[in-house]
Design an enzyme around this catalytic site. Structure first.
Site, mmCIF file in Angstrom:
data_model
loop_
_atom_site.group_PDB
_atom_site.id
_atom_site.type_symbol
_atom_site.label_atom_id
_atom_site.label_comp_id
_atom_site.label_asym_id
_atom_site.label_seq_id
_atom_site.Cartn_x
_atom_site.Cartn_y
_atom_site.Cartn_z
ATOM 1 N N CYS A 260 0.849 -1.155 -0.018
ATOM 2 C CA CYS A 260 -0.070 0.105 -0.114
ATOM 3 C C CYS A 260 0.908 1.244 0.057
ATOM 4 O O CYS A 260 0.568 2.036 -0.772
ATOM 5 C CB CYS A 260 -0.921 0.020 1.306
ATOM 6 S SG CYS A 260 -1.974 -1.299 1.258
ATOM 7 N N HIS B 280 -0.269 6.376 2.878
ATOM 8 C CA HIS B 280 -0.152 4.956 3.623
ATOM 9 C C HIS B 280 -1.188 5.194 4.816
ATOM 10 O O HIS B 280 -1.974 4.162 5.095
ATOM 11 C CB HIS B 280 1.033 4.564 4.160
ATOM 12 C CG HIS B 280 1.024 3.264 4.735
ATOM 13 N ND1 HIS B 280 1.172 2.809 6.102
ATOM 14 C CD2 HIS B 280 0.381 1.995 4.304
ATOM 15 C CE1 HIS B 280 1.053 1.763 6.259
ATOM 16 N NE2 HIS B 280 0.679 1.060 5.384
#
Length: 485
Positions: free
Chosen positions: A70, A129
């Site tokens: 991610c 993130h």
């Protein structure tokens, strides 16, 4: 000549010269969304809102992320750069490279560039993130340190009864989360209640409210909205589960480790197994049962349908506030996910399953949708949006604007996408994927022919040395030195 061509293309896409500088952007990030949508050919999924949007948008069928995790994937997309240091491969890439760093000593996100050029920038949910844009550990109170300090005029999150962004990220409907229950949770849940019984429903409501405010603001805006699902745990309200007949959900066409591949290219699904109450534990030694695999795919699909409904709310609000006539809309998945494919449940590989994700873009002038089969990379998004908005970039990124493809998909294009992870670099061409690993486990080179093997079930590198040598010239162009030369 290039400036003149760009002007013509922008007019074809519905931009007048006067309005070119004033286009808003609604950027929707969806976590762990592989291209399992109706508009990508999945006939089992229920995704009516995104499919309706796709009918008037450009649907990129071969968009590949740079890193299959991610934070690093989003860092590459937001900055337009391939990784050149190990920090750029981790989930805390932006925390290490951007947070707390003065301007000039860090990569600049395209959101920061828009802000410097007169845009009002708002982030809601997970854009970088961090689940809410702030830097702090999973189990700590929220800090006041922004992950992207110079990108946002506002960074918002309604964490509801879960109180912090990270608690909300791993939320269960009763207000608990994976951390508070010490991992003793299942990797899925069919929850009671409406859409706001989970955090993504709260995010959609907050975004709808913010769109109404932005509609009367005399300033172009960038609104980033980050949805958590279908990231683990695969939790969604019961009504989305009820859309599916679990017994009819198909299983993977890649049920084992690909031929001529070392297991080191894969992984034992550690993130998935951190949900300790799961009925079965995946392994590279063999698949989970068909019944459990269908249960998990059912859960993933239900989460996708839940997010599709939230996206529909945003698109409706855009139209209700008269913003659809002047807003570029992007829907992007930050990477793919193995749903039992190659015996893996998770991302974190440099196979097609983990690297290919959804990308849909609609400019205000688009009236008909198009499927674009060209190979593009997530680093191309930065220069594309800047060109559409008439904003210059302060540095030369690794990406290229694909604005010409929006007007004419047959335009000349490089058709290469590079990705990095697990001590390996891979290049995707229209027909092949060539991967080379910097490791001791053999084989270190993998070649897949997508014309005859679309699911990458057989590594043919040893059988095609001349082809490997030819494709290695393209591979070398993407070797940034992050693993060595």
């Amino acid at each position: 000549m290039h400036i003149r061509l760009t002007a013509i293309l922008l007019l074809m896409l519905g931009f007048s010269a006067a309005a070119q500088q004033k286009q808003n952007i609604l950027f929707i990030c969806i976590d762990d969304l592989r291209p399992d949508l109706g508009c990508y050919g999945n006939k089992e999924i229920h995704s009516p809102n995104i499919d309706s949007f796709a009918a008037k948008a450009a649907v990129f069928k071969r968009q590949y992320v740079v890193v299959p995790t991610c934070g690093a994937s989003r860092a590459a997309m937001l900055t337009g750069f391939y990784p050149r240091m190990k920090e750029a491969l981790s989930n805390d890439a932006m925390e290490k490279m951007i947070a707390g760093k003065p301007r000039g000593e860090k990569p600049e996100t395209f959101v920061e560039n828009l802000r410097r050029n007169g845009y009002y920038t708002v982030g809601i949910g997970k854009i970088s993130h961090s689940a809410d844009g702030y830097v702090y550990p999973y189990t700590a109170p929220r800090s006041n340190e922004l992950e992207l300090p110079n990108s946002w005029d506002e960074m918002l999150m309604d964490a509801g009864k879960w109180q912090t962004g990270w608690n909300a990220f791993f939320a269960y409907a009763d207000g608990s989360n994976r951390q508070s229950r010490k991992g003793e949770v299942k990797p899925y849940e069919a929850g009671t209640g409406d859409d706001e019984a989970y955090p993504d429903g709260l995010t959609a409501a907050l975004a709808v409210k913010k769109l109404k405010e932005l509609a009367v603001k005399k300033q172009p805006f960038f609104l980033g909205v980050g949805f958590f699902k279908p990231h683990l745990p695969f939790n969604a309200p019961q009504k989305y589960w009820d859309m599916y007949d679990e017994s009819r959900i198909s299983l993977t066409p890649s049920p084992g480790i690909p031929a001529n591949v070392n297991p080191a290219s894969l992984h034992p699904s550690a993130e998935f197994k951190s949900y300790k109450a799961g009925e079965e534990k995946p392994s590279l030694n063999g698949p989970v049962s068909g019944a459990y695999a269908r249960k998990l795919r059912h859960a993933y699909y239900s989460s996708v349908s839940y997010i599709d409904a939230q996206v529909g709310k945003l698109l409706a609000a855009l139209k209700e506030n008269g913003l659809d006539r002047n807003t570029i809309v992007v829907i992007w998945g930050d990477h793919g996910w193995h749903l039992g494919d190659d015996l893996v449940w998770g991302k974190h590989t440099i196979f097609e399953w983990s690297l290919r994700s959804a990308l849909l873009i609609k400019t205000p002038g688009m009236q008909r949708g198009s499927d674009i089969e060209r190979v593009v990379s997530s680093v191309d998004i930065y220069p594309t949006l800047m060109e559409l908005c008439g904003v210059k970039t302060p540095v030369q990124t690794d990406g290229s604007s694909f604005v010409p493809l929006l007007a004419s998909p047959q335009t000349a294009w490089r058709d290469l996408a590079y990705s990095y992870f697990k001590q390996g670099i891979t290049v995707r061409t229209p027909r092949y994927r060539l991967t080379k690993y910097f490791r001791k486990e053999e084989p270190t080179v993998e070649l897949y022919d997508h014309e005859t093997d679309p699911y990458e079930n057989r590594n043919i590198a040893a059988e095609q040395p001349d082809l490997v040598k030819k494709l290695m010239k393209d591979w070398e162009k993407g070797n940034t030195g992050v693993f060595g030369k």
